[in-house]
Write an enzyme that holds these catalytic residues in place. Structure first.
Site, PDB file in Angstrom:
ATOM      1  N   GLY A  13       0.699  -1.541  -0.233  1.00  0.00           N
ATOM      2  CA  GLY A  13      -0.012  -0.393  -0.264  1.00  0.00           C
ATOM      3  C   GLY A  13       0.959   1.361  -0.090  1.00  0.00           C
ATOM      4  N   SER A  14       2.236   1.339  -0.252  1.00  0.00           N
ATOM      5  CA  SER A  14       3.046   2.244  -0.171  1.00  0.00           C
ATOM      6  C   SER A  14       2.256   3.624  -1.139  1.00  0.00           C
ATOM      7  CB  SER A  14       4.686   1.459  -0.704  1.00  0.00           C
ATOM      8  OG  SER A  14       4.394   2.009  -2.092  1.00  0.00           O
ATOM      9  N   ASN A  15       1.575   2.720  -2.426  1.00  0.00           N
ATOM     10  CA  ASN A  15       0.988   3.908  -3.327  1.00  0.00           C
ATOM     11  C   ASN A  15       0.055   4.824  -2.904  1.00  0.00           C
ATOM     12  OD1 ASN A  15       2.837   4.162  -6.466  1.00  0.00           O
ATOM     13  ND2 ASN A  15       2.837   2.156  -5.978  1.00  0.00           N
ATOM     14  N   LEU A  86      -4.597  -7.096  -6.339  1.00  0.00           N
ATOM     15  CA  LEU A  86      -4.260  -7.870  -7.355  1.00  0.00           C
ATOM     16  C   LEU A  86      -5.582  -8.683  -7.883  1.00  0.00           C
ATOM     17  CD1 LEU A  86      -1.360  -9.542  -5.475  1.00  0.00           C
ATOM     18  CD2 LEU A  86      -2.090  -7.796  -7.658  1.00  0.00           C
ATOM     19  N   ILE A  89     -11.617  -6.933 -10.845  1.00  0.00           N
ATOM     20  CA  ILE A  89     -13.121  -6.214 -10.433  1.00  0.00           C
ATOM     21  C   ILE A  89     -14.543  -6.513 -10.410  1.00  0.00           C
ATOM     22  CG2 ILE A  89     -13.498  -3.577 -10.288  1.00  0.00           C
ATOM     23  CD1 ILE A  89     -11.368  -3.400  -8.789  1.00  0.00           C
ATOM     24  N   ASN A 103      -5.832   2.183 -12.913  1.00  0.00           N
ATOM     25  CA  ASN A 103      -5.538   0.899 -12.179  1.00  0.00           C
ATOM     26  C   ASN A 103      -3.766   2.144 -12.846  1.00  0.00           C
ATOM     27  OD1 ASN A 103      -4.545  -1.428 -11.182  1.00  0.00           O
ATOM     28  ND2 ASN A 103      -3.720  -1.958 -13.677  1.00  0.00           N
ATOM     29  N   HIS A 105      -0.813  -0.206 -13.268  1.00  0.00           N
ATOM     30  CA  HIS A 105       0.526  -1.190 -13.945  1.00  0.00           C
ATOM     31  C   HIS A 105       1.806  -1.405 -13.927  1.00  0.00           C
ATOM     32  CE1 HIS A 105       0.337  -4.904 -15.293  1.00  0.00           C
ATOM     33  NE2 HIS A 105       1.693  -4.998 -15.688  1.00  0.00           N
ATOM     34  N   ASP A 146      -5.897  -5.241 -17.514  1.00  0.00           N
ATOM     35  CA  ASP A 146      -4.722  -3.918 -18.179  1.00  0.00           C
ATOM     36  C   ASP A 146      -5.078  -3.739 -20.117  1.00  0.00           C
ATOM     37  OD1 ASP A 146      -3.536  -5.216 -16.094  1.00  0.00           O
ATOM     38  OD2 ASP A 146      -2.480  -6.320 -16.725  1.00  0.00           O
ATOM     39  N   GLU A 175       5.802   5.247  -9.837  1.00  0.00           N
ATOM     40  CA  GLU A 175       4.368   5.392  -9.469  1.00  0.00           C
ATOM     41  C   GLU A 175       4.540   6.726  -8.543  1.00  0.00           C
ATOM     42  OE1 GLU A 175       3.187   0.503  -9.614  1.00  0.00           O
ATOM     43  OE2 GLU A 175       4.463   1.214  -7.976  1.00  0.00           O
TER      44      GLU A 175
HETATM   45  C1  GRF Z   1       3.385  -1.522  -7.944  1.00  0.00           C
HETATM   46  O1  GRF Z   1       3.928  -1.493  -7.831  1.00  0.00           O
HETATM   47  C2  GRF Z   1       2.253  -1.383  -8.785  1.00  0.00           C
HETATM   48  O2  GRF Z   1       2.261  -0.995  -9.681  1.00  0.00           O
HETATM   49  C3  GRF Z   1       1.639  -3.018  -8.474  1.00  0.00           C
HETATM   50  O3  GRF Z   1       1.812  -3.443  -7.303  1.00  0.00           O
HETATM   51  C4  GRF Z   1       2.791  -2.469  -6.778  1.00  0.00           C
HETATM   52  C5  GRF Z   1       1.655  -2.645  -5.208  1.00  0.00           C
HETATM   53  O4  GRF Z   1       3.457  -1.383  -4.990  1.00  0.00           O
HETATM   54  N1  GRF Z   1       0.608  -3.054  -9.487  1.00  0.00           N
HETATM   55  P1  GRF Z   1       2.803  -0.702  -3.127  1.00  0.00           P
HETATM   56  O5  GRF Z   1       1.838  -1.937  -2.691  1.00  0.00           O
HETATM   57  O6  GRF Z   1       1.319   0.751  -4.036  1.00  0.00           O
HETATM   58  O7  GRF Z   1       3.239  -0.147  -1.947  1.00  0.00           O
END
Ligand code: GRF
Length: 192
Positions: A13-15, A86, A89, A103, A105, A146, A175
């Protein structure tokens, strides 16, 4: 009125955290909930820290989508951002949110996409194929993995000596830099 975005994440969940922090002072967006398919995903820890309620639904619940749709409706969610999510949907959610689900990718679609192409598998495939570049693709979500319309791509070089982990690190940098900006560009001001 701020646009209410639900974040979906399966792993670290870092994004998701980066997006919430990026818009901390923004009046354009609110993030009322985080949804996962994994009870033990680290994204729940991040959610606690960010003081955002987080929920887990099983694979079966994601197949029907009904419970999730109810939760989204109860929170008056306008848009959905998949940030490392993952599961597919369900059709019902896609129909309820036309062009309102995006999304990210971790590669340059249409290459290295499709079912089973996620996380480290993507970076392994990129390294194995001897690619000289990789990157990110932000796209709308439709019912095929995708394959929704591409909104934005950014590239990074891949060196012959790069391991999949090294590629993943480079992709993560892209990202963090671009995902929040793209969200701001496509949906900022939408409700004002
Ligand atoms: C990211 O690289 C995203 O593009 C991919 O999964 C990873 C998730 O990383 N689909 P995080 O959970 O946001 O750290």
């Amino acid at each position: 009125m701020p646009l209410k975005i639900a974040l979906f994440a399966s792993g670290s969940g870092s994004n998701a955290e980066n997006i919430v922090n990026f818009f901390e002072k923004s009046t354009d967006f609110e993030f009322p909930l985080i949804i996962s398919n994994k009870q033990d995903a680290f994204v729940h820890e991040r959610a606690k820290k960010l003081q955002i309620p987080s929920f887990t639904f099983s694979k079966e619940e994601f197949l029907t989508g009904e419970k999730i749709l109810n939760l989204l409706n109860n929170h008056k969610i306008d848009c959905i951002v998949l940030a490392g999510f993952l599961l597919k949907i369900p059709e019902g959610i896609i129909e309820a949110y036309p062009n309102k689900i995006i999304n990210i990718h971790p590669a340059l679609l249409p290459k290295f996409g499709g079912k089973g192409m996620y996380g480290s598998r993507v970076h392994e495939a990129v390294a194995e194929a001897g690619e000289t570049e990789s990157g990110i693709t932000i796209h709308y979500v439709n019912s095929h993995y995708d394959e929704g319309n591409i909104i934005f791509q950014a590239k990074c070089p891949v060196l012959p000596t790069d391991t999949p982990d090294m590629i993943a690190d480079k992709v993560h940098v892209l990202e963090y830099e671009y995902f929040p900006k793209v969200i701001g560009e496509i949906w900022g001001n939408e409700k004002k």
